[in-house]
Design a protein around this motif. Sequence first.
Motif, PDB file in Angstrom:
ATOM      1  N   PHE A   1       0.843  -1.193   0.000  1.00 41.01           N
ATOM      2  CA  PHE A   1       0.000   0.000   0.000  1.00 41.01           C
ATOM      3  C   PHE A   1       0.879   1.243   0.000  1.00 41.01           C
ATOM      4  N   PHE A   2       0.746   2.076  -1.039  1.00 40.60           N
ATOM      5  CA  PHE A   2       1.419   3.375  -1.104  1.00 40.60           C
ATOM      6  C   PHE A   2       0.396   4.459  -0.792  1.00 40.60           C
TER       7      PHE A   2
ATOM      8  N   VAL B   1       1.862  -3.304 -13.149  1.00 41.03           N
ATOM      9  CA  VAL B   1       1.311  -4.101 -12.043  1.00 41.03           C
ATOM     10  C   VAL B   1      -0.181  -3.898 -11.814  1.00 41.03           C
ATOM     11  N   LYS B   2      -0.790  -2.920 -12.491  1.00 40.68           N
ATOM     12  CA  LYS B   2      -2.243  -2.675 -12.417  1.00 40.68           C
ATOM     13  C   LYS B   2      -2.755  -2.583 -10.971  1.00 40.68           C
TER      14      LYS B   2
ATOM     15  N   TYR C   1       6.514  -2.566  -5.454  1.00 38.55           N
ATOM     16  CA  TYR C   1       5.502  -2.107  -6.395  1.00 38.55           C
ATOM     17  C   TYR C   1       4.123  -2.190  -5.738  1.00 38.55           C
ATOM     18  N   PRO C   2       3.330  -1.125  -5.863  1.00 37.63           N
ATOM     19  CA  PRO C   2       2.067  -1.081  -5.102  1.00 37.63           C
ATOM     20  C   PRO C   2       0.983  -1.983  -5.669  1.00 37.63           C
ATOM     21  N   ASP C   3       0.274  -2.632  -4.759  1.00 40.60           N
ATOM     22  CA  ASP C   3      -0.996  -3.276  -5.109  1.00 40.60           C
ATOM     23  C   ASP C   3      -2.137  -2.282  -4.963  1.00 40.60           C
ATOM     24  N   PHE C   4      -1.908  -1.281  -4.111  1.00 45.18           N
ATOM     25  CA  PHE C   4      -2.928  -0.272  -3.817  1.00 45.18           C
ATOM     26  C   PHE C   4      -2.224   1.072  -3.720  1.00 45.18           C
ATOM     27  N   LEU C   5      -2.684   2.024  -4.503  1.00 41.19           N
ATOM     28  CA  LEU C   5      -2.094   3.355  -4.555  1.00 41.19           C
ATOM     29  C   LEU C   5      -3.162   4.378  -4.205  1.00 41.19           C
TER      30      LEU C   5
END
Length: 317
Positions: A66-67, A197-198, A171-175
């Motif tokens: 999570f970013f 990474v969508k 790499y974020p899964d959630f931005l």
Amino acid sequence: MSFLVKTPHHTAIAKAQPYAQYIDVLNRKTTAVQRELFRGGSGGYEHDMQATLLSVCEFLGPNCVFFDVGAHVGYYAAMAQTIFGHQGIKITAFEPTPDTAAAARSIRQVNQLSYEIVESAVTDVPGTVELFLSPKAETSNSLNAEFREGSKPVEVPATTIDAFSASQKVYPDFLKIDVETFEHAVLTGAMQTIAAVKPVISCELLRSGNFSDTTPVLQQLEKIGYRFYQISQAADWPVRTAHQVEGHLDETLRDWLFLPYEMPAELQTMIAAWRVRLMECTKDTNILVSRRGSFLQQIQRLLQMRRLMKARWTGDE
């Protein structure tokens, strides 16, 4: 005084791994976020956005990355790690305002959490930028010089999501993006990562933003499969196109969910359930703890309050 806000209770998650029933946000007056939490409890602060954020973390599951871009005092980061820490959630909170980032580090420390705080702006070009400090409230600080009249500039470091992810190999899964009309630059500087990474993206969009810049970026997202959903309490989640987003902006419904797939029914159900849990976290569930007295006395008070809350949840009052 130390100021504690109640965390929403998820029975299944808490049964698997109990989590703290309160988050210490230290002060009820210093920042706009702390003042809002004091007035309405954790459930009264950005209720729909908070329910969506917690639901996305739950939906994405263990080891979610999570970013949080524009993290302010790190309240969302603290809440997410408190509830999902046992699932291995990895959080990076970006906050450029020096005083606010310092408060975020204090909140992280007092709650014994471990998410990363990066004291940097996030934009489309790494380097140094001018951050304009609002005379109104620190929540209105922006890289946009015209966002708040009378704002004063201060130089701060800047990075991009692409540069940060490439350098850190994370790499974020959630931005999540909340940057007071500069979201187009954040998205532009994240486009390589997004295409690769969508991630799920939540983004605040303000009517005062420059949509001649924003709409083309949304069109880029649309070309790689993204759909746009306005976060609200409506039972349905109508999908919008990139061109339709500007026409549906609302002063009160500012937050959007960008998904690289159709809105899953499971996620909708989770959001509705977190809304209900957050409704239990009112101003009346806030706790002010005096810093006077011995450390042992304070610990005893906190343990007593936790026993009361546990009894309330289990029905053993």
